[in-house]
Write a protein that holds these residues in place. Structure first.
Motif, short mmCIF file in Angstrom:
data_model
loop_
_atom_site.label_atom_id
_atom_site.label_comp_id
_atom_site.label_asym_id
_atom_site.label_seq_id
_atom_site.Cartn_x
_atom_site.Cartn_y
_atom_site.Cartn_z
N CYS A 94 33.06 -5.96 2.27
CA CYS A 94 33.39 -4.98 3.31
C CYS A 94 34.82 -4.51 3.04
O CYS A 94 35.56 -5.15 2.29
CB CYS A 94 33.25 -5.59 4.70
N ALA A 95 35.20 -3.41 3.62
CA ALA A 95 36.54 -2.85 3.38
C ALA A 95 37.62 -3.85 3.81
O ALA A 95 38.63 -4.00 3.11
CB ALA A 95 36.70 -1.53 4.12
N HIS A 96 37.42 -4.52 4.93
CA HIS A 96 38.43 -5.47 5.42
C HIS A 96 38.71 -6.56 4.38
O HIS A 96 39.88 -6.81 4.05
CB HIS A 96 37.98 -6.11 6.73
N HIS A 97 37.68 -7.20 3.88
CA HIS A 97 37.90 -8.30 2.93
C HIS A 97 38.40 -7.79 1.58
O HIS A 97 39.18 -8.48 0.92
CB HIS A 97 36.64 -9.15 2.79
N HIS A 98 37.99 -6.62 1.16
CA HIS A 98 38.51 -6.08 -0.10
C HIS A 98 39.99 -5.73 0.02
O HIS A 98 40.78 -6.01 -0.88
CB HIS A 98 37.73 -4.83 -0.52
N ASN A 99 40.38 -5.15 1.14
CA ASN A 99 41.75 -4.66 1.29
C ASN A 99 42.73 -5.70 1.78
O ASN A 99 43.93 -5.47 1.73
CB ASN A 99 41.77 -3.45 2.24
N SER A 100 42.25 -6.83 2.28
CA SER A 100 43.19 -7.84 2.76
C SER A 100 43.01 -9.16 2.02
O SER A 100 43.84 -9.52 1.18
CB SER A 100 43.03 -8.04 4.27
N THR A 101 41.95 -9.86 2.27
CA THR A 101 41.74 -11.19 1.71
C THR A 101 41.77 -11.16 0.18
O THR A 101 42.49 -11.94 -0.44
CB THR A 101 40.39 -11.77 2.20
N LYS A 102 41.00 -10.29 -0.42
CA LYS A 102 40.90 -10.23 -1.88
C LYS A 102 42.22 -9.82 -2.51
O LYS A 102 42.63 -10.35 -3.54
CB LYS A 102 39.78 -9.26 -2.28
N GLN A 103 42.92 -8.87 -1.90
CA GLN A 103 44.21 -8.43 -2.45
C GLN A 103 45.24 -9.55 -2.42
O GLN A 103 45.98 -9.73 -3.38
CB GLN A 103 44.72 -7.20 -1.68
N SER A 104 45.27 -10.33 -1.34
CA SER A 104 46.24 -11.42 -1.28
C SER A 104 45.88 -12.51 -2.29
O SER A 104 46.77 -13.13 -2.88
CB SER A 104 46.34 -11.99 0.14
N GLN A 105 44.59 -12.73 -2.54
CA GLN A 105 44.17 -13.70 -3.56
C GLN A 105 44.64 -13.24 -4.94
O GLN A 105 45.13 -14.05 -5.74
CB GLN A 105 42.65 -13.86 -3.58
N GLU A 106 44.49 -11.96 -5.24
CA GLU A 106 44.89 -11.45 -6.54
C GLU A 106 46.40 -11.49 -6.75
O GLU A 106 46.87 -11.69 -7.85
CB GLU A 106 44.37 -10.02 -6.75
#
Length: 109
Positions: A94-106
């Protein structure tokens, strides 16, 4: 309704939460100038077709189960075409997890 407290920018200035300091805006602008366009990074019409087909088969976010709108590369491809097109490296988000959770992981990698 609670609000986030101000934060301290890396330059030392206190800024409101969710607002970029002037130095951060300059840094982002410089980075964006050097970054190739989305098309140059491989996100062209072939990608759009593959993305649509993948989302049709995997319509739910891999993290929360909500409707997915983004096909994400689990491991960043960093321009490697083999990694880019490896469907085992794709996940629906979803946009939320792509733009927040995944970005901070990367950022941590």
């Amino acid at each position: 309704m609670p609000t986030k407290p101000p934060r301290i920018c890396s330059c030392g200035k206190i800024t409101p939460a969710n607002v970029l300091c002037l130095c951060e805006r300059r840094r982002k602008a410089e980075t964006d100038k050097r970054r190739p366009s989305a098309h140059d990074r491989g996100y062209d019409s072939h990608w759009k077709q593959a993305r649509r087909a993948f989302l049709d088969k995997h319509p739910s976010c891999a993290m929360c189960g909500k409707p997915a709108v983004v096909v994400d590369h689990k491991t960043p491809h960093r321009g490697d075409k083999a990694k880019f097109w490896d469907k085992t490296n794709w996940q629906s988000l979803c946009a939320h997890h792509h733009n927040s959770t995944k970005q901070s992981q990367e950022r941590k990698q």
